[in-house]
Scaffold this active site. Structure first.
Site, mmCIF file in Angstrom:
data_model
loop_
_atom_site.group_PDB
_atom_site.id
_atom_site.type_symbol
_atom_site.label_atom_id
_atom_site.label_comp_id
_atom_site.label_asym_id
_atom_site.label_seq_id
_atom_site.Cartn_x
_atom_site.Cartn_y
_atom_site.Cartn_z
ATOM 1 N N LYS A 41 0.838 -1.217 0.000
ATOM 2 C CA LYS A 41 0.000 0.000 0.000
ATOM 3 C C LYS A 41 0.862 1.252 0.000
ATOM 4 O O LYS A 41 0.637 2.176 -0.777
ATOM 5 C CB LYS A 41 -0.902 -0.004 1.244
ATOM 6 C CG LYS A 41 -1.527 1.355 1.561
ATOM 7 C CD LYS A 41 -2.379 1.321 2.801
ATOM 8 C CE LYS A 41 -1.678 1.547 4.111
ATOM 9 N NZ LYS A 41 -1.374 2.945 4.449
ATOM 10 N N ASN A 42 1.847 1.281 0.885
ATOM 11 C CA ASN A 42 2.611 2.519 1.061
ATOM 12 C C ASN A 42 3.623 2.765 -0.049
ATOM 13 O O ASN A 42 4.203 3.843 -0.141
ATOM 14 C CB ASN A 42 3.287 2.538 2.439
ATOM 15 C CG ASN A 42 2.264 2.709 3.545
ATOM 16 O OD1 ASN A 42 1.104 3.019 3.274
ATOM 17 N ND2 ASN A 42 2.684 2.489 4.779
ATOM 18 N N CYS B 33 -4.333 12.456 13.286
ATOM 19 C CA CYS B 33 -5.156 11.263 13.128
ATOM 20 C C CYS B 33 -5.001 10.415 14.378
ATOM 21 O O CYS B 33 -4.361 10.842 15.346
ATOM 22 C CB CYS B 33 -4.781 10.494 11.870
ATOM 23 S SG CYS B 33 -3.179 9.730 11.983
ATOM 24 N N ARG C 241 0.390 14.763 12.973
ATOM 25 C CA ARG C 241 1.109 14.367 11.751
ATOM 26 C C ARG C 241 1.456 15.631 10.961
ATOM 27 O O ARG C 241 0.819 15.935 9.952
ATOM 28 C CB ARG C 241 0.268 13.399 10.915
ATOM 29 C CG ARG C 241 -0.324 12.246 11.680
ATOM 30 C CD ARG C 241 0.265 10.903 11.479
ATOM 31 N NE ARG C 241 0.822 10.482 10.264
ATOM 32 C CZ ARG C 241 0.333 9.502 9.500
ATOM 33 N NH1 ARG C 241 -0.787 8.914 9.823
ATOM 34 N NH2 ARG C 241 0.979 9.108 8.421
ATOM 35 N N ASP D 268 4.819 0.552 12.038
ATOM 36 C CA ASP D 268 3.591 -0.062 11.509
ATOM 37 C C ASP D 268 3.415 -1.513 11.948
ATOM 38 O O ASP D 268 2.402 -2.140 11.628
ATOM 39 C CB ASP D 268 3.563 0.024 9.973
ATOM 40 C CG ASP D 268 3.351 1.454 9.493
ATOM 41 O OD1 ASP D 268 2.931 2.302 10.302
ATOM 42 O OD2 ASP D 268 3.612 1.718 8.300
ATOM 43 N N ARG E 283 -8.505 -0.392 4.898
ATOM 44 C CA ARG E 283 -7.673 0.608 4.238
ATOM 45 C C ARG E 283 -6.288 0.052 3.920
ATOM 46 O O ARG E 283 -5.596 0.567 3.048
ATOM 47 C CB ARG E 283 -7.526 1.848 5.119
ATOM 48 C CG ARG E 283 -8.843 2.581 5.328
ATOM 49 C CD ARG E 283 -8.612 3.849 6.092
ATOM 50 N NE ARG E 283 -7.402 4.478 5.603
ATOM 51 C CZ ARG E 283 -6.565 5.187 6.350
ATOM 52 N NH1 ARG E 283 -6.811 5.368 7.618
ATOM 53 N NH2 ARG E 283 -5.491 5.712 5.827
HETATM 54 N N1 EPU Z 1 7.118 14.370 10.723
HETATM 55 C C1 EPU Z 1 7.387 15.681 10.988
HETATM 56 N N2 EPU Z 1 7.216 16.593 9.983
HETATM 57 C C2 EPU Z 1 6.808 16.230 8.734
HETATM 58 C C3 EPU Z 1 6.563 14.868 8.463
HETATM 59 C C4 EPU Z 1 6.725 13.970 9.488
HETATM 60 O O1 EPU Z 1 7.756 16.041 12.110
HETATM 61 O O2 EPU Z 1 6.688 17.100 7.875
HETATM 62 C C5 EPU Z 1 7.272 13.367 11.779
HETATM 63 C C6 EPU Z 1 6.006 12.578 12.034
HETATM 64 O O3 EPU Z 1 5.122 13.262 12.909
HETATM 65 C C7 EPU Z 1 6.566 11.313 12.614
HETATM 66 C C8 EPU Z 1 7.863 11.120 11.840
HETATM 67 O O4 EPU Z 1 8.185 12.412 11.329
HETATM 68 O O5 EPU Z 1 6.869 11.527 13.980
HETATM 69 C C9 EPU Z 1 7.791 10.136 10.691
HETATM 70 O O6 EPU Z 1 6.644 10.402 9.886
HETATM 71 P P1 EPU Z 1 6.647 10.143 8.329
HETATM 72 O O7 EPU Z 1 6.551 11.443 7.616
HETATM 73 O O8 EPU Z 1 7.765 9.241 7.968
HETATM 74 O O9 EPU Z 1 5.261 9.390 8.129
HETATM 75 P P2 EPU Z 1 4.405 9.405 6.795
HETATM 76 O O10 EPU Z 1 5.315 9.511 5.646
HETATM 77 O O11 EPU Z 1 3.296 10.391 6.908
HETATM 78 C C10 EPU Z 1 4.431 6.842 6.293
HETATM 79 C C11 EPU Z 1 3.446 5.730 6.212
HETATM 80 C C12 EPU Z 1 2.932 5.400 7.599
HETATM 81 C C13 EPU Z 1 4.125 5.005 8.468
HETATM 82 C C14 EPU Z 1 5.153 6.148 8.477
HETATM 83 C C15 EPU Z 1 6.411 5.799 9.252
HETATM 84 C C16 EPU Z 1 2.420 5.996 4.034
HETATM 85 C C17 EPU Z 1 1.208 6.291 3.226
HETATM 86 N N3 EPU Z 1 2.324 6.117 5.347
HETATM 87 O O12 EPU Z 1 3.742 7.973 6.830
HETATM 88 O O13 EPU Z 1 2.088 4.261 7.433
HETATM 89 O O14 EPU Z 1 3.694 4.752 9.782
HETATM 90 O O15 EPU Z 1 5.525 6.460 7.130
HETATM 91 O O16 EPU Z 1 7.017 4.677 8.721
HETATM 92 O O17 EPU Z 1 3.449 5.635 3.500
HETATM 93 C C18 EPU Z 1 0.292 2.843 7.939
HETATM 94 O O18 EPU Z 1 0.508 2.272 6.856
HETATM 95 O O19 EPU Z 1 -0.459 2.372 8.817
HETATM 96 C C19 EPU Z 1 0.963 4.106 8.210
HETATM 97 C C20 EPU Z 1 0.536 4.961 9.149
#
Ligand code: EPU
Length: 427
Positions: free
Chosen positions: A22-23, A116, A121, A308, A400
């Site tokens: 998915k991701n 969320c 986030r 995850d 999802r």
């Molecule tokens: N963060 C910041 N600033 C930003 C972005 C992120 O401080 O601009 C922080 C977040 O709050 C968190 C950390 O950085 O503490 C890591 O977040 P990241 O941005 O890596 O998360 P994401 O890219 O929004 C993806 C996956 C998530 C998974 C995370 C971490 C997708 C669609 N989502 O989210 O997947 O938990 O990486 O590996 O790729 C799931 O599949 O259940 C899911 C939540």
């Protein structure tokens, strides 16, 4: 709302095939907005989030065709560049269209995603990456409005308080493919999903090196063409089935898995006492005896233990012989499953970002409420081994991210069924 009704106590046996990631699929589908020709994405999972992304691409002027494992995307109209709140609030990964639209259309308007169930986030790092490339970014009426006459290559550091950002790296990398000159992303996310995105972009004519390391270098090109790409297998789904086999003391072969993506998970499972044996190139045999050792685990960016799979591992450690400490370093508030596992007899106490799990002899079935995708998976796993009946409510969360999880588990011998309910509320 659909529910799962699970009668626990069956050992899982047999073989299960993991679906596409998915991701990986979501940002790759978003990346098609960068291209000038049609693309074919093979092996995307059939999930609500993928359907949402298809719909979002259609909103943004793409023609999306094909069902099941082959999705064709061709951009027909680049005038619509607004990802509206109604779409974004259903799926945070909608933010992935920001970088591609900015780079290709010179403007993007994407509703700011909120928090969320797993916590705050923020998207500040996404915006940092795009600003460094020369974008002007404003907030208007709850929307991120990004514009740029032209993007220019630059060097940008994307580390944040919790390490690298997966989708922030994706957005910056996608935008940089069409920037003028060279971009270097430092402290880039190393996740396999970022590598898969780079593979798609390179197949479409981008020049990206270093994906999978903390330093990604992108030489901007004038144009990307369409490409055909096959999505990698879902390491989180694979890990979930591995833990399902372990928690039920089963014997399961998990197929279509890349163990290179699961090194930290395999290591932890072995420390717990689970038998993990590779079978050929793309399968793994999992079995476990009744005795599970307690362990300490900390979630980290890849290649560390993935956030995850934290909830699912917590469910397993509820039955270990002693105390385990599970520390969440990516999303510090991602512990909503703890209270629900408590309703099933788990002994877990929270201390800051750590859950201390004291193993119990057994879990007991109960009605429980899923709060997010991975927490729901943890409750299903707990239900598989609990004595009596577990009802997992709000399984739209699980839909999802897991393709027909109840069918795959039932094929392994689990007593699980979905009961029909009302459609989920919009949230
Ligand atoms: N963060 C910041 N600033 C930003 C972005 C992120 O401080 O601009 C922080 C977040 O709050 C968190 C950390 O950085 O503490 C890591 O977040 P990241 O941005 O890596 O998360 P994401 O890219 O929004 C993806 C996956 C998530 C998974 C995370 C971490 C997708 C669609 N989502 O989210 O997947 O938990 O990486 O590996 O790729 C799931 O599949 O259940 C899911 C939540």
């Amino acid at each position: 709302m659909d529910k799962f009704v699970i009668h626990g106590g069956r050992r899982l046996r047999g073989e299960v095939a993991v679906s596409g990631s998915k991701n990986a699929a979501l940002p790759i589908l978003a990346a098609t907005l960068l291209t000038d020709g049609p693309s074919t994405i093979v092996g995307a999972p059939d999930l609500v989030d993928v359907a949402n992304m298809r719909q979002l691409l259609a909103d943004l002027g793409a023609e999306v065709t094909g069902q099941g494992k082959r999705i064709q995307v061709a951009v027909r109209d680049e005038r619509r560049s607004h990802a509206v709140y109604d779409r974004v609030r259903k799926m945070r990964a909608s933010i992935c269209v920001l970088g591609p639209m900015l780079a290709k259309r010179r403007r993007a308007r994407v509703a700011m995603p909120g928090g969320c169930a797993i916590g705050l986030r923020p998207v500040n790092l996404h915006l940092r990456g795009l600003r460094a490339l020369g974008a002007q970014i404003d907030l208007d009426g709850g929307d991120i409005v990004a514009t740029a006459k032209r993007l220019r290559g630059t060097s940008v550091f994307l580390g944040g308080p919790f390490g690298s950002t997966v989708l922030g790296t994706a957005n910056t990398m996608m935008a940089a493919t069409l920037a003028q000159g060279r971009t270097v992303i430092e402290s880039a996310a190393c996740e396999p999903e970022v590598v898969d995105l780079a593979a798609f972009l390179n197949a479409a004519g981008a020049k990206i090196t270093g994906a999978g390391t903390p330093r990604i270098v992108i030489e901007g090109v004038k144009q990307l063409h369409g490409a055909k790409h096959t999505i990698i297998s879902d390491r989180i789904e694979a890990g979930t089935f591995m833990i399902a086999a372990a928690i039920t003391h089963g014997e399961v072969i998990v197929r279509h898995v890349n163990l290179d993506h699961l090194v930290a998970v395999v290591d932890k499972l072995r420390e717990i006492g689970v038998h993990v044996e590779p079978v050929g190139d793309a399968a793994v045999a999992i079995s476990s005896s009744r005795h599970l050792e307690p362990v300490d685990v900390t979630t980290q960016p890849y290649p560390g233990f993935p956030t995850d799979l934290q909830a699912q591992l917590t469910a397993l450690l509820c039955l270990a012989d002693g105390n385990s400490a599970i520390t969440e370093k990516i999303f510090p508030d991602r512990f909503l499953h703890v209270a629900e596992l408590g309703r099933m007899g788990a002994d877990i106490r929270k201390e800051g970002y750590t859950a201390i799990v004291t193993g119990v002899k057994r879990l007991v079935g109960a009605p429980v409420m899923a709060s997010d995708l991975r927490a729901s998976a943890a409750l299903v796993l707990a239900g598989l081994v609990a004595r009596g009946t577990t009802t997992v409510n709000r399984v739209y969360h699980i839909d999802r991210g897991y393709e027909q999880i109840e069918r795959k588990l039932a094929a392994l011998g689990a007593n699980i069924r979905r009961t029909d309910g009302q459609p989920p509320p919009a949230d």
